[in-house]
Design an enzyme around this catalytic site. Structure first.
Site, PDB file in Angstrom:
ATOM      1  N   ILE A  14       0.842  -1.204   0.000  1.00 35.53           N
ATOM      2  CA  ILE A  14       0.000   0.000   0.000  1.00 35.53           C
ATOM      3  C   ILE A  14       0.880   1.258   0.000  1.00 35.53           C
ATOM      4  O   ILE A  14       0.589   2.230  -0.703  1.00 35.53           O
ATOM      5  CB  ILE A  14      -0.938  -0.022   1.227  1.00 35.53           C
ATOM      6  CG1 ILE A  14      -1.923  -1.202   1.118  1.00 35.53           C
ATOM      7  CG2 ILE A  14      -1.687   1.294   1.370  1.00 35.53           C
ATOM      8  CD1 ILE A  14      -2.752  -1.446   2.380  1.00 35.53           C
ATOM      9  N   ARG A  34      13.125  -0.612   5.114  1.00 37.49           N
ATOM     10  CA  ARG A  34      13.952  -1.189   6.187  1.00 37.49           C
ATOM     11  C   ARG A  34      15.109  -1.985   5.630  1.00 37.49           C
ATOM     12  O   ARG A  34      16.232  -1.865   6.041  1.00 37.49           O
ATOM     13  CB  ARG A  34      13.096  -2.114   7.064  1.00 37.49           C
ATOM     14  CG  ARG A  34      12.517  -1.450   8.268  1.00 37.49           C
ATOM     15  CD  ARG A  34      11.844  -2.464   9.152  1.00 37.49           C
ATOM     16  NE  ARG A  34      11.055  -3.431   8.397  1.00 37.49           N
ATOM     17  CZ  ARG A  34      10.362  -4.411   8.943  1.00 37.49           C
ATOM     18  NH1 ARG A  34      10.363  -4.567  10.247  1.00 37.49           N
ATOM     19  NH2 ARG A  34       9.654  -5.241   8.194  1.00 37.49           N
ATOM     20  N   ASP A  48      13.877   2.277  10.469  1.00 38.75           N
ATOM     21  CA  ASP A  48      13.008   1.383  11.228  1.00 38.75           C
ATOM     22  C   ASP A  48      12.201   2.274  12.167  1.00 38.75           C
ATOM     23  O   ASP A  48      12.785   2.963  13.011  1.00 38.75           O
ATOM     24  CB  ASP A  48      13.865   0.377  12.012  1.00 38.75           C
ATOM     25  CG  ASP A  48      13.020  -0.678  12.699  1.00 38.75           C
ATOM     26  OD1 ASP A  48      11.874  -0.365  13.090  1.00 38.75           O
ATOM     27  OD2 ASP A  48      13.510  -1.813  12.843  1.00 38.75           O
ATOM     28  N   VAL A  49      10.889   2.258  12.027  1.00 39.59           N
ATOM     29  CA  VAL A  49      10.067   3.200  12.810  1.00 39.59           C
ATOM     30  C   VAL A  49       9.998   2.840  14.296  1.00 39.59           C
ATOM     31  O   VAL A  49       9.400   3.571  15.076  1.00 39.59           O
ATOM     32  CB  VAL A  49       8.637   3.370  12.232  1.00 39.59           C
ATOM     33  CG1 VAL A  49       8.683   3.945  10.825  1.00 39.59           C
ATOM     34  CG2 VAL A  49       7.831   2.083  12.288  1.00 39.59           C
ATOM     35  N   GLY A  77       3.673  -0.953   8.863  1.00 41.03           N
ATOM     36  CA  GLY A  77       2.911  -1.748   9.822  1.00 41.03           C
ATOM     37  C   GLY A  77       3.197  -3.227   9.691  1.00 41.03           C
ATOM     38  O   GLY A  77       3.660  -3.688   8.641  1.00 41.03           O
ATOM     39  N   TYR A 140      -2.809  -6.381  16.864  1.00 42.31           N
ATOM     40  CA  TYR A 140      -2.916  -5.543  15.654  1.00 42.31           C
ATOM     41  C   TYR A 140      -4.129  -4.600  15.759  1.00 42.31           C
ATOM     42  O   TYR A 140      -4.017  -3.391  15.512  1.00 42.31           O
ATOM     43  CB  TYR A 140      -3.041  -6.466  14.447  1.00 42.31           C
ATOM     44  CG  TYR A 140      -3.133  -5.783  13.109  1.00 42.31           C
ATOM     45  CD1 TYR A 140      -2.000  -5.230  12.512  1.00 42.31           C
ATOM     46  CD2 TYR A 140      -4.340  -5.718  12.424  1.00 42.31           C
ATOM     47  CE1 TYR A 140      -2.083  -4.616  11.267  1.00 42.31           C
ATOM     48  CE2 TYR A 140      -4.430  -5.114  11.180  1.00 42.31           C
ATOM     49  CZ  TYR A 140      -3.300  -4.565  10.609  1.00 42.31           C
ATOM     50  OH  TYR A 140      -3.384  -3.960   9.374  1.00 42.31           O
ATOM     51  N   LYS A 144      -4.171  -0.522  15.834  1.00 41.08           N
ATOM     52  CA  LYS A 144      -4.858   0.244  14.786  1.00 41.08           C
ATOM     53  C   LYS A 144      -5.972   1.120  15.366  1.00 41.08           C
ATOM     54  O   LYS A 144      -6.238   2.215  14.865  1.00 41.08           O
ATOM     55  CB  LYS A 144      -5.419  -0.707  13.717  1.00 41.08           C
ATOM     56  CG  LYS A 144      -4.331  -1.433  12.923  1.00 41.08           C
ATOM     57  CD  LYS A 144      -3.496  -0.452  12.119  1.00 41.08           C
ATOM     58  CE  LYS A 144      -2.445  -1.108  11.260  1.00 41.08           C
ATOM     59  NZ  LYS A 144      -1.635  -0.124  10.507  1.00 41.08           N
TER      60      LYS A 144
HETATM   61  P1  NDP Z   1       3.194  -5.038   3.605  1.00 38.91           P
HETATM   62  O1  NDP Z   1       3.471  -6.122   4.585  1.00 38.91           O
HETATM   63  O2  NDP Z   1       3.061  -5.348   2.168  1.00 38.91           O
HETATM   64  O3  NDP Z   1       4.256  -3.854   3.791  1.00 38.91           O
HETATM   65  C1  NDP Z   1       4.515  -3.337   5.066  1.00 38.91           C
HETATM   66  C2  NDP Z   1       5.441  -2.162   4.931  1.00 38.91           C
HETATM   67  O4  NDP Z   1       5.728  -1.657   6.249  1.00 38.91           O
HETATM   68  C3  NDP Z   1       6.772  -2.559   4.320  1.00 38.91           C
HETATM   69  O5  NDP Z   1       7.239  -1.502   3.542  1.00 38.91           O
HETATM   70  C4  NDP Z   1       7.645  -2.754   5.547  1.00 38.91           C
HETATM   71  O6  NDP Z   1       9.025  -2.557   5.299  1.00 38.91           O
HETATM   72  C5  NDP Z   1       7.132  -1.635   6.437  1.00 38.91           C
HETATM   73  N1  NDP Z   1       7.476  -1.836   7.829  1.00 38.91           N
HETATM   74  C6  NDP Z   1       7.030  -2.787   8.677  1.00 38.91           C
HETATM   75  N2  NDP Z   1       7.578  -2.643   9.890  1.00 38.91           N
HETATM   76  C7  NDP Z   1       8.402  -1.568   9.813  1.00 38.91           C
HETATM   77  C8  NDP Z   1       9.262  -0.918  10.728  1.00 38.91           C
HETATM   78  N3  NDP Z   1       9.405  -1.338  11.987  1.00 38.91           N
HETATM   79  N4  NDP Z   1       9.947   0.160  10.315  1.00 38.91           N
HETATM   80  C9  NDP Z   1       9.840   0.588   9.052  1.00 38.91           C
HETATM   81  N5  NDP Z   1       9.057   0.016   8.121  1.00 38.91           N
HETATM   82  C10 NDP Z   1       8.350  -1.046   8.506  1.00 38.91           C
HETATM   83  O7  NDP Z   1       1.862  -4.356   4.151  1.00 38.91           O
HETATM   84  P2  NDP Z   1       0.670  -3.598   3.409  1.00 38.91           P
HETATM   85  O8  NDP Z   1       1.169  -2.784   2.293  1.00 38.91           O
HETATM   86  O9  NDP Z   1      -0.406  -4.571   3.220  1.00 38.91           O
HETATM   87  O10 NDP Z   1       0.207  -2.656   4.614  1.00 38.91           O
HETATM   88  C11 NDP Z   1       0.557  -1.296   4.728  1.00 38.91           C
HETATM   89  C12 NDP Z   1      -0.243  -0.699   5.878  1.00 38.91           C
HETATM   90  O11 NDP Z   1      -1.627  -0.874   5.633  1.00 38.91           O
HETATM   91  C13 NDP Z   1       0.048  -1.369   7.216  1.00 38.91           C
HETATM   92  O12 NDP Z   1       0.047  -0.408   8.236  1.00 38.91           O
HETATM   93  C14 NDP Z   1      -1.120  -2.316   7.380  1.00 38.91           C
HETATM   94  O13 NDP Z   1      -1.372  -2.588   8.720  1.00 38.91           O
HETATM   95  C15 NDP Z   1      -2.234  -1.523   6.724  1.00 38.91           C
HETATM   96  N6  NDP Z   1      -3.349  -2.327   6.270  1.00 38.91           N
HETATM   97  C16 NDP Z   1      -3.185  -3.347   5.367  1.00 38.91           C
HETATM   98  C17 NDP Z   1      -4.284  -4.090   4.963  1.00 38.91           C
HETATM   99  C18 NDP Z   1      -4.185  -5.199   3.976  1.00 38.91           C
HETATM  100  O14 NDP Z   1      -5.199  -5.888   3.777  1.00 38.91           O
HETATM  101  N7  NDP Z   1      -3.061  -5.435   3.333  1.00 38.91           N
HETATM  102  C19 NDP Z   1      -5.620  -3.815   5.503  1.00 38.91           C
HETATM  103  C20 NDP Z   1      -5.679  -2.723   6.423  1.00 38.91           C
HETATM  104  C21 NDP Z   1      -4.578  -2.019   6.785  1.00 38.91           C
HETATM  105  P3  NDP Z   1       9.947  -3.815   4.838  1.00 38.91           P
HETATM  106  O15 NDP Z   1       9.696  -4.041   3.388  1.00 38.91           O
HETATM  107  O16 NDP Z   1      11.325  -3.353   5.107  1.00 38.91           O
HETATM  108  O17 NDP Z   1       9.533  -4.993   5.690  1.00 38.91           O
END
Ligand code: NDP
Length: 234
Positions: A14, A34, A48-49, A77, A140, A144
């Site tokens: 996203i 990351r 890293d957040v 997330g 989670y 949220k």
């Molecule tokens: P992905 O798992 O595809 O991507 C997650 C992203 O978050 C990656 O870029 C990851 O980085 C980054 N991330 C995770 N932890 C950290 C950290 N500690 N520090 C920095 N970066 C971090 O998730 P989505 O794209 O599906 O989700 C994006 C957001 O949308 C999230 O907050 C999720 O909770 C929310 N969401 C998603 C839904 C879904 O159905 N997919 C539904 C509702 C909400 P890296 O690549 O380095 O791991």
């Protein structure tokens, strides 16, 4: 003039769709990642957040490259699903630290520049499960839901400085996060979605781009569902 935008977790899923949408609209867009490589065509900063020092350093690099951040999208997330009786304390706190405290860290750092500019847009990516709840996701869903109270409090604090704070609550989106669910689980979720399908990441990005735009100047403290009707009534 191009606005300075930062999207956390903008290297995939996203976050990447949001970054590409805002870049397409003419903004200067930076993303945090990351591990691995930053996406092509976008300014990437490693971050890293869960670390305030990392967040501070990342903002410093973005400010040097494209100026103070005017639009922040807190998207990074994680999930660590397990049922409550089995959930270890660190599994709970790890998710809250990344999702909720992570959003606090980046939003706090962003206000530094935004207060000086006397304008800004903060958009937090929550989830439909903040309102609905979800078995196996107490950590989670709590993180949220916490983002909503956080956003609304920040919205009240920052409104007089021309800064809006809003939440987008996606439903079930086609990304790596949901790809881990097996076909039966995915089918069960789809059956509860009035529109009968998952969202594409680009559909979440459109709502974020609107909230980040001048057209959304009178919207703050709002929670915008982009969930195919899954969370209706909440
Ligand atoms: P992905 O798992 O595809 O991507 C997650 C992203 O978050 C990656 O870029 C990851 O980085 C980054 N991330 C995770 N932890 C950290 C950290 N500690 N520090 C920095 N970066 C971090 O998730 P989505 O794209 O599906 O989700 C994006 C957001 O949308 C999230 O907050 C999720 O909770 C929310 N969401 C998603 C839904 C879904 O159905 N997919 C539904 C509702 C909400 P890296 O690549 O380095 O791991």
């Amino acid at each position: 003039m191009a606005r300075s935008v930062l999207v956390t977790g903008g290297n995939r899923g996203i976050g990447l769709a949001i970054a590409r949408e805002l870049a397409r609209a003419g903004d200067a867009v930076a993303v945090t990642y990351r591990s691995g490589e930053p996406p092509e065509g976008l300014f990437g900063v490693q971050c890293d957040v869960t670390s305030m020092a990392d967040v501070d350093a990342a903002f410093g690099k973005v400010e040097a490259e494209q100026g103070p951040v005017e639009v922040l999208v807190a998207n990074a997330g994680i999930t660590r699903d397990t049922l409550l009786p089995m959930m270890k304390e660190e599994t709970f706190t790890e998710v809250v630290d990344a999702n909720l405290t992570g959003a606090y860290r980046v939003a706090k750092r962003a206000t530094k520049g935004m207060l000086r500019l006397r304008r800004g847009r903060i958009v937090l990516i929550s989830s439909v499960v903040a309102m609905l709840g979800s078995a196996g996701q107490t950590n989670y869903a709590a993180s949220k839901a916490g983002m909503i109270g956080f956003a609304r409090s920040a919205a009240r604090e920052l409104a007089s400085r021309g800064i809006t704070v809003n939440v987008v609550a996606p439903g079930f989106v086609e990304t790596d996060m949901t790809a881990v669910l097996d076909e039966a689980q995915q089918e069960r979720i789809r059956q509860n979605i009035p529109l009968g399908r998952q969202a594409r990441p680009e559909e979440i990005a459109k709502a974020v781009a609107f909230l980040a735009s001048e057209d959304a100047a009178y919207i703050t403290g709002a929670v915008i569902p982009v969930d195919g009707g899954l969370g209706m009534g909440h």
